[in-house]
Write a protein that holds these residues in place. Structure first.
Motif, mmCIF file in Angstrom:
data_model
loop_
_atom_site.group_PDB
_atom_site.id
_atom_site.type_symbol
_atom_site.label_atom_id
_atom_site.label_comp_id
_atom_site.label_asym_id
_atom_site.label_seq_id
_atom_site.Cartn_x
_atom_site.Cartn_y
_atom_site.Cartn_z
ATOM 1 N N PRO A 59 8.245 56.006 -16.422
ATOM 2 C CA PRO A 59 8.000 54.572 -16.202
ATOM 3 C C PRO A 59 6.529 54.198 -16.383
ATOM 4 O O PRO A 59 6.221 53.035 -16.633
ATOM 5 C CB PRO A 59 8.453 54.342 -14.763
ATOM 6 C CG PRO A 59 8.635 55.674 -14.150
ATOM 7 C CD PRO A 59 8.805 56.661 -15.246
ATOM 8 N N GLU A 63 7.386 51.045 -18.180
ATOM 9 C CA GLU A 63 7.358 49.936 -17.234
ATOM 10 C C GLU A 63 5.942 49.454 -16.965
ATOM 11 O O GLU A 63 5.671 48.276 -16.855
ATOM 12 C CB GLU A 63 7.974 50.379 -15.889
ATOM 13 C CG GLU A 63 9.459 50.598 -15.951
ATOM 14 C CD GLU A 63 10.218 49.293 -16.093
ATOM 15 O OE1 GLU A 63 10.033 48.400 -15.262
ATOM 16 O OE2 GLU A 63 10.989 49.173 -17.067
ATOM 17 N N ALA A 439 6.711 47.504 -10.407
ATOM 18 C CA ALA A 439 8.094 47.982 -10.429
ATOM 19 C C ALA A 439 8.940 47.121 -9.492
ATOM 20 O O ALA A 439 8.452 46.665 -8.461
ATOM 21 C CB ALA A 439 8.158 49.435 -9.997
ATOM 22 N N TRP A 444 12.202 50.938 -7.055
ATOM 23 C CA TRP A 444 11.418 51.750 -6.122
ATOM 24 C C TRP A 444 12.323 52.411 -5.072
ATOM 25 O O TRP A 444 12.238 53.590 -4.803
ATOM 26 C CB TRP A 444 10.432 50.847 -5.375
ATOM 27 C CG TRP A 444 9.048 50.838 -5.925
ATOM 28 C CD1 TRP A 444 8.498 51.707 -6.821
ATOM 29 C CD2 TRP A 444 8.010 49.905 -5.581
ATOM 30 N NE1 TRP A 444 7.173 51.358 -7.048
ATOM 31 C CE2 TRP A 444 6.867 50.267 -6.312
ATOM 32 C CE3 TRP A 444 7.949 48.797 -4.727
ATOM 33 C CZ2 TRP A 444 5.658 49.573 -6.212
ATOM 34 C CZ3 TRP A 444 6.749 48.117 -4.636
ATOM 35 C CH2 TRP A 444 5.615 48.486 -5.368
ATOM 36 N N ARG B 124 6.914 40.239 -12.111
ATOM 37 C CA ARG B 124 6.454 41.602 -12.323
ATOM 38 C C ARG B 124 4.928 41.678 -12.330
ATOM 39 O O ARG B 124 4.358 42.713 -12.616
ATOM 40 C CB ARG B 124 7.034 42.145 -13.632
ATOM 41 C CG ARG B 124 8.564 42.080 -13.702
ATOM 42 C CD ARG B 124 9.245 43.055 -12.771
ATOM 43 N NE ARG B 124 8.866 44.426 -13.063
ATOM 44 C CZ ARG B 124 9.473 45.207 -13.948
ATOM 45 N NH1 ARG B 124 10.497 44.772 -14.616
ATOM 46 N NH2 ARG B 124 9.063 46.445 -14.153
ATOM 47 N N ARG B 225 17.267 45.647 -10.211
ATOM 48 C CA ARG B 225 16.067 44.894 -10.594
ATOM 49 C C ARG B 225 16.202 43.470 -10.060
ATOM 50 O O ARG B 225 16.776 42.600 -10.693
ATOM 51 C CB ARG B 225 15.847 44.820 -12.118
ATOM 52 C CG ARG B 225 15.546 46.159 -12.740
ATOM 53 C CD ARG B 225 15.520 46.037 -14.260
ATOM 54 N NE ARG B 225 15.445 47.378 -14.818
ATOM 55 C CZ ARG B 225 14.319 48.039 -14.987
ATOM 56 N NH1 ARG B 225 13.175 47.492 -14.675
ATOM 57 N NH2 ARG B 225 14.326 49.268 -15.454
ATOM 58 N N GLU B 561 13.017 56.629 -17.504
ATOM 59 C CA GLU B 561 13.217 55.212 -17.267
ATOM 60 C C GLU B 561 14.254 54.620 -18.228
ATOM 61 O O GLU B 561 15.150 53.898 -17.840
ATOM 62 C CB GLU B 561 11.886 54.477 -17.426
ATOM 63 C CG GLU B 561 11.933 53.046 -16.948
ATOM 64 C CD GLU B 561 12.431 52.901 -15.523
ATOM 65 O OE1 GLU B 561 12.098 53.769 -14.679
ATOM 66 O OE2 GLU B 561 13.165 51.942 -15.249
#
Lengths: 581, 698
Positions: A59, A63, A439, A444, B124, B225, B561
């Motif tokens: 990530p 991410e 994240a 998480w 984010r 998410r 991921e």
């Protein structure tokens, strides 16, 4: 390094942008071909970035976007870059040059070679941020480089993340420029050596593979562009691409009055002792040139806040590109109007073996200090202080003591400064980590043994003003298992300043609440034990206000109150002109 | 570009012999209608029950009330008796997108987990523009005073940490009513893993007498998410009202005109859904516009046997492209619109701001650029003579002779105005108008080519191995320029090039999908658990008629991921494969996508269920028809990019291009909705199915 010229024995002047090797003047390339070249180069860097992200394992890359990808010509001038981590982007030319020099210079390179390099003094980063550099050949001729610097999750520093190292040898395995690939083939011994030094070898292996795919994609794209236009047209055309960028930035600099503007900044501590370290930087506007003078900075410190020269130059490149570049993606031309003055052996020009794990932090503080002084003459486009730090926390542990190691690291959003155009943005990453993403709580909690009890905008954390500073955030992590934490939190001792009469904002803070309820604040810390049931409260800073608070539109104040961005108490104190409902 | 330059205009035609032949072969006898509503024009294609009975129509879109434009077009292009007999009306629309862009947003109350009400506003934390210090996100979809917390907490494994306090729901409702909320959305943390608290909030709201609409995040998206799921839920709630009333008005309008068949809307993820389903899950239609072109290209690729095809749709303001492999549209499972992430299936169509209306300019550094700013339909290019003074791509095409000065619609284009518009840039750069016009076309083509290159690189493909399918009003004009940039050999200009997206709607499958984040290791117990989840997902979907169920799993190595989506065999409620075989499929695809493998264990992140009712696919093309006599309009002088000189280009009617036999360029091929520019180094012929095939010679 070729671009360094000594002006006085103890001072070094570095050109922000590299010059191209002298060539025959030749005919100018038409503006259409130049624009097509520019577009193709920007797209090629973007394709590199996407190839890396698509094939990445961790990530951190997909991410968090903790990497930079860029293409260079054979003079190591930056042709183009893909939006990712600006702080890395500005260091990459140094990495390319040092990596190539380490293996014997351009003559020692062959098609398909890839060099890996992470020496902090040459790369301007800590060893975790390793660069892969691939030469690009067309018809047997070296025409440029494809390079990616990406954060490897672990490369064997004394701890997974450090704020208390005393020399570079505690900071991770050093790769002094060695060929990871030779003529297209991976060198297995080099890879084994790297992986043997990592706490998370599978993840690092996956990300190295992805980076190889990325630089190869960039190299192929650059070769295709050169083949399409011919080497001659390409080389002349890119000079004009640089010229456009240079003109854009020089036009901005020329619009400012000549003079010397001094910025003040500080670091909370060097990570070893708790003493505040203050420093002064200056920006000199001289016609269409900007000189950033770090020469008055203190000697390099015992702890790891030292900036290697490339990190210092990078901060100047990024700041000027952000101030003067009209929001456009930069190339080498953008950097050419910049000169950076440093004194070897000081905080901003650290020499081996000074520790520099937190390599760029001080330079970021210096830049924000300079924004403050330059805003006096160029108020448009420069915001008041932000929370001023990336607010990096790195966690690790052993799941249920089963020997299943876990690790996670993140930057956290802060409030942004207000400016002539309006309120500062709330909860955005520091500008040096612009594309980095937080994240999701649900991701998480699916990975890590904690519950996020709070992730919320912090009321009253922004500075008051005609325009209000953006809000920082409050985050509470409640641990379900024992864990370890490194906090690299900075800018906790000095509050973010407002501009033009705007108010100050709250500073960053972090505290550990033990299961028995006792709470203790801290700042930079390495390998702190966080026991099961304890909570870590991170409170990120807000942005400074802009203009006199008495000029704020009363309706905007009442709206802020309705939405809970400010409290009634805050309104009474800072906006007495506002009548509440 | 013709679509842009036709000011009004309804184009309709009885299509020629070739189209008719194709229709004879489709075997499909139920009349059907496809309507694609774009930003500038609404396009219609109608296929009658008898062979060859095909009509195409085009009218300006009516953005204030798109159904008016659609119904006006239906009135104009489809005879009443045909409408009465029509079985299907398939619709691609941007109504949802427009509602999000410009519409009045309804007041929505959002119920959140205590401590986490700022999910929507924090997002984010990333900046949209890395080099813009002052960048600021758009205001949150729901303002903070309408984001209301309840005490409750579910963990990632689905366990309840804190029970829901029902009293908080009453307080929330009171607040919503005080603030005038028109509907309530509920998005609680980890609801994907356990929806019981979201359901309990809904039940309590109902018990308290709330009668408005309630959206629960886990019903809109079953995936983790929280920011993405919450956004998706709110966007769904925002477009629900406008989409529902639009679809109801349209349905009523069609019924008034005697239509009794099925009304369908295309989904952003491909396939179509019924109007009733679209009113239930409007978020799935939000990008249904550009998808139609991708679907049409996929159908054409299957028919022509193209293993790899690139859709190149050039309109007035945007260029949309998509890579079709083995006749399948590429589907992603997360999209983004206006910077908002959406957890819905999404056909991977990329758009950039480049089209006939794109404006050429000089920037502060003296750089010549083209787009993304567009003159749009108003004022339009300078040559329209409607007050536009900035030079556009269309003006450049006119000055190069790629467009006739008098359009089929009768509209005259003003070349002098185009020339005047280019003069200031020409003087600054010391370039002739011709050189500048050529440059503008090349820059626009290069930016489109880079968008194509980026999607092909992402799929690990080489564009040179694909055929370029050029359509949309200006696509056929750019086909050879794009092929030149990308070194592509074959260009296909489909039948009805200007209305091709609407054409694609005639053969679209009905589809429905749902998904759920499960996060489980791919071990011997995995199959049973996947079957359990899949059975629940399928049970929630329509099963009428002859439908096919498909099951896909998003998988990755533990610690990674990214995921890869793999289809697994699914028959009679059971997975027809074991964990070992699924892992082997995953490793094979992984090696292809990531160019290496690792020995780590594999986990399943999401389970995706899809039901599909397959439309009848037209059969393959038959033998070539006899060559027809060329209907020539004489010639016109145009610029040849390949020969770098002005040449006389023969102008041909599209219907007159013969199948089978190659003709060497140059040529300009005209049809009512598009103009195909064919340079000297290109030869062309018609395919048996009526597509124009161009072949570039190196």
């Amino acid at each position: 390094m070729s671009d360094l010229t000594e002006i006085r024995p103890e001072l070094v002047v570095t050109s922000g942008g590299r010059s191209s090797a002298p060539r025959d003047a030749g005919d100018r390339i038409d503006p259409v071909t130049t624009e097509i070249l520019r577009q193709s180069l920007v797209a090629a860097a973007e394709q590199m970035k996407r190839a890396l992200m698509r094939t990445s394992f961790s990530p951190i890359i997909h991410e968090v976007l903790d990497f930079a990808a860029a293409l260079y010509d054979r003079d190591v001038c930056m042709l183009s870059q893909a939006d990712s981590l600006p702080a890395f982007m500005g260091t990459m030319s140094f990495c390319v040059e040092a990596a190539v020099e380490a293996v014997g210079g351009p003559e020692a390179l062959e098609p398909g070679d890839i060099v890996v390099y992470n020496v902090p003094y040459g790369s301007g980063s800590h060893p975790q941020d390793a660069s892969l550099v691939m030469p690009v050949f067309v018809a047997g001729q070296l025409i440029g480089y494809s390079a990616i610097k990406a954060h490897w999750l672990d490369i064997g520093a004394k701890d997974p993340y450090c704020t208390d190292t005393v020399d570079v040898f505690q900071e991770g395995m050093v790769l002094p420029g060695v060929k990871l690939c030779v003529r297209g083939e991976m060198v297995p011994d080099v890879l084994r050596l790297i992986l043997a030094n990592s706490r998370v070898p599978k993840v690092v292996e996956g990300d190295i593979n992805a980076t190889v795919v990325g630089v190869r994609t960039g190299a192929a794209a650059l070769a295709r562009i050169v083949e399409r236009h011919g080497i001659e047209t390409f080389e002349r055309g890119v000079q004009q691409v640089y010229e456009y960028g240079e003109r854009l930035v020089r036009t901005w600099i020329q619009s400012l009055p000549d003079g010397r503007y001094v910025g003040h900044a500080s670091m909370d501590s060097d990570g070893i002792t708790d003493e505040l370290i203050t420093f002064e930087t200056a920006m000199e506007i001289d016609g269409s040139t900007v000189r950033i003078d770090f020469s008055a900075s203190p000697p390099q410190t015992a702890g790891p806040i030292n900036c290697p020269l490339p990190a210092t130059v990078s901060s100047a490149r990024v700041a000027i590109a952000q101030l003067a570049g009209g929001g456009e993606a930069p190339n080498e031309g953008f950097f050419r109007p910049i000169e950076v003055i440093t004194r070897p052996g000081t905080l901003f020009h650290a020499l081996s073996p000074a520790p520099c794990f937190l390599y760029g932090w001080a330079a970021e503080q210096a830049m924000e200090g300079l924004f403050g002084s330059i805003a006096a003459v160029a108020p448009e486009g420069i915001p008041a202080d932000s929370g001023g730090d990336v607010c990096a926390l790195v966690w690790w542990g052993d799941r249920n003591r089963r020997g299943e190691a876990w690790a996670d690291g993140a930057a956290h959003p802060i409030g942004q400064g207000a400016h002539t155009g309006g309120d500062g943005a709330s909860a955005l990453m520091h500008h040096s980590e612009a594309a980095t993403r937080l994240a999701p709580v649900e991701v998480w909690e699916a990975r890590n043994p904690w519950v996020v009890e709070r992730l919320a905008l912090a009321r009253d954390s922004g500075g008051a003003g005609r325009y209000r500073g953006g809000l920082g955030v409050d985050v509470t992590f409640r641990l379900l298992e024992d864990a370890w934490l490194t906090s690299a939190l900075e800018h906790t001792k000095r509050v973010p300043q407002g501009f033009a009469g705007g108010g100050t904002a709250r500073a960053n803070a972090i505290a550990l609440e033990l299961p028995d309820g006792t709470t203790e604040g801290f700042g930079k810390v390495t390998r702190m034990r966080v026991p099961t049931g304890a909570a870590v409260h991170l409170r990120t800073g807000g942005g400074g206000g802009y203009g006199d608070p008495s000029e704020r539109d009363p309706e905007a104040v009442r709206d802020d109150l309705r939405k809970g961005y400010v409290s009634e108490e805050h309104v009474r104190e800072h906006y007495p002109h506002v009548v509440l409902d | 570009m013709w679509s842009l330059t036709s000011p009004v205009i309804v184009v309709e035609q009885m299509l020629n012999l070739m189209y008719r032949r194709m229709m004879e072969q489709t075997g499909s006898s139920a009349p059907s209608i496809g309507v694609d509503v774009g930003g500038t024009f609404t396009d219609l294609v109608w296929r009658g029950g008898t062979a060859g009975d095909i009509r195409a129509g085009k009218l300006p879109s009516t953005p204030h009330s798109p159904d008016e434009g659609v119904l006006a077009l239906v009135d104009h292009a489809v005879p009443r008796e045909a409408l009465e007999r029509a079985a299907v009306f398939v619709h691609g629309t941007t109504v949802g997108l427009n509602a999000l862009l410009q519409g009045r947003r309804p007041v929505i109350g959002l119920v959140c987990t205590e401590g986490l009400r700022d999910v929507l506003e924090i997002g984010r934390g990333n900046r949209g523009e890395a080099f813009n210090l002052l960048w600021k996100p758009n205001p949150p979809l729901v303002p903070r005073d309408l984001r209301l917390e309840v005490r409750e907490r579910i963990l990632g494994d689905g366990s309840v940490r804190d029970p829901l306090r029902l009293a908080d729901v009453a307080a929330v409702l009171e607040r919503c009513e005080a603030l005038g909320a028109e509907s309530i959305a509920v998005a609680l943390i980890n609801a994907y893993a356990n929806p019981e608290h979201e359901l309990a909030v809904e039940a309590e709201l109902r018990r308290l007498g709330y009668e408005g609409h309630v959206s629960l995040s886990h019903r809109i998206s079953g995936e983790y998410r929280e920011y993405e799921r919450t956004c998706t839920t709110i966007v769904d709630a925002i477009v629900r009202g406008p989409m529902g009333s639009y679809l109801r008005r349209l349905e009523a309008g069609l019924a008034e005109r005697g239509f009794t068949g099925e009304v369908l809307v295309t989904r952003s993820g491909g396939g179509a859904m019924t109007f009733a389903d679209a009113q239930q899950r409007p978020v799935e239609t939000i990008l249904s516009g550009p998808v139609a072109g991708a679907i049409a290209t996929a159908q054409l690729a299957r028919r022509l046997g193209l293993p790899s095809a690139i859709a190149a749709d050039v309109g007035g303001t945007s260029f949309d492209t998509c890579l079709i492999t083995d006749g399948e549209v590429p589907v992603l499972y997360e999209g983004e619109i206006l910077g908002l992430p959406l957890q819905v299936p999404w056909v991977d169509v990329r758009s950039i701001g480049a089209g006939g209306g794109s404006i050429a300019y000089l920037d502060a550094g003296g750089r010549l650029g083209v787009g993304p700013r567009s003159a749009g339909a108003q004022p339009g290019p300078a040559c329209y003579g409607r007050g536009g003074t900035e030079p556009t791509v269309t003006d450049a095409a006119l000055l190069l002779g790629m467009l006739p000065q008098q359009l089929a619609s009768g509209m005259a284009l003003d070349a002098d105005a185009a020339e005047r518009a280019f003069a200031p840039i020409g003087e600054a750069l010391e370039m002739s108008t011709r050189a500048l016009a050529e440059g503008v076309m090349r820059i626009a083509a290069a930016s489109m080519a880079e968008a194509i290159r980026t999607i092909t690189v992402e799929h690990g493909k080489d564009p040179r191995e694909a055929a370029l399918v050029a359509f949309g009003g200006a696509g056929p004009q750019f086909g050879t320029l794009l092929a030149e940039e990308l070194d592509i050999r074959t260009i296909v200009v489909p039948p009805l090039a200007g209305n091709f997206s609407a054409w694609g709607l005639l053969n679209v499958d009905l589809a429905q999908t749902v998904s759920r984040t499960v996060l489980l290791p791919l071990d011997e117990h995995a199959i049973e658990r996947v079957e359990g989840h899949a059975a629940e997902l399928f049970a929630g979907m329509a099963q009428d008629g002859d439908v096919r169920q498909e099951l896909r799993l998003d998988m990755r190595y533990v610690g990674q991921e990214h995921t890869l989506t793999i289809e697994v065999p699914w028959r009679d409620g059971a997975v027809g494969s074991d964990a070992g075989a699924i892992a082997a499929d995953f490793e094979r695809d992984y090696a292809r996508a990531f160019q290496h493998v690792t020995g780590e264990p594999v986990e399943v992140l999401n389970v995706r269920a899809l039901v599909r009712a397959v439309a009848t696919e037209p059969p393959d093309d038959g033998p070539a028809p006899a060559p027809a006599a060329a209907a020539l309009h004489g010639g016109t002088t145009a610029w040849s990019f390949a020969s770098q000189q002005h040449l006389t280009f023969p102008v041909l009617e599209r219907d007159a291009v013969a199948a089978g036999e190659w003709t060497q360029g140059p040529a300009i091929v005209v049809e009512p909705t598009a103009t195909t520019y064919i340079d000297t180094n290109v030869r062309f012929r018609a395919s048996d199915g009526g597509a124009l095939i161009l072949e570039r010679q190196a």
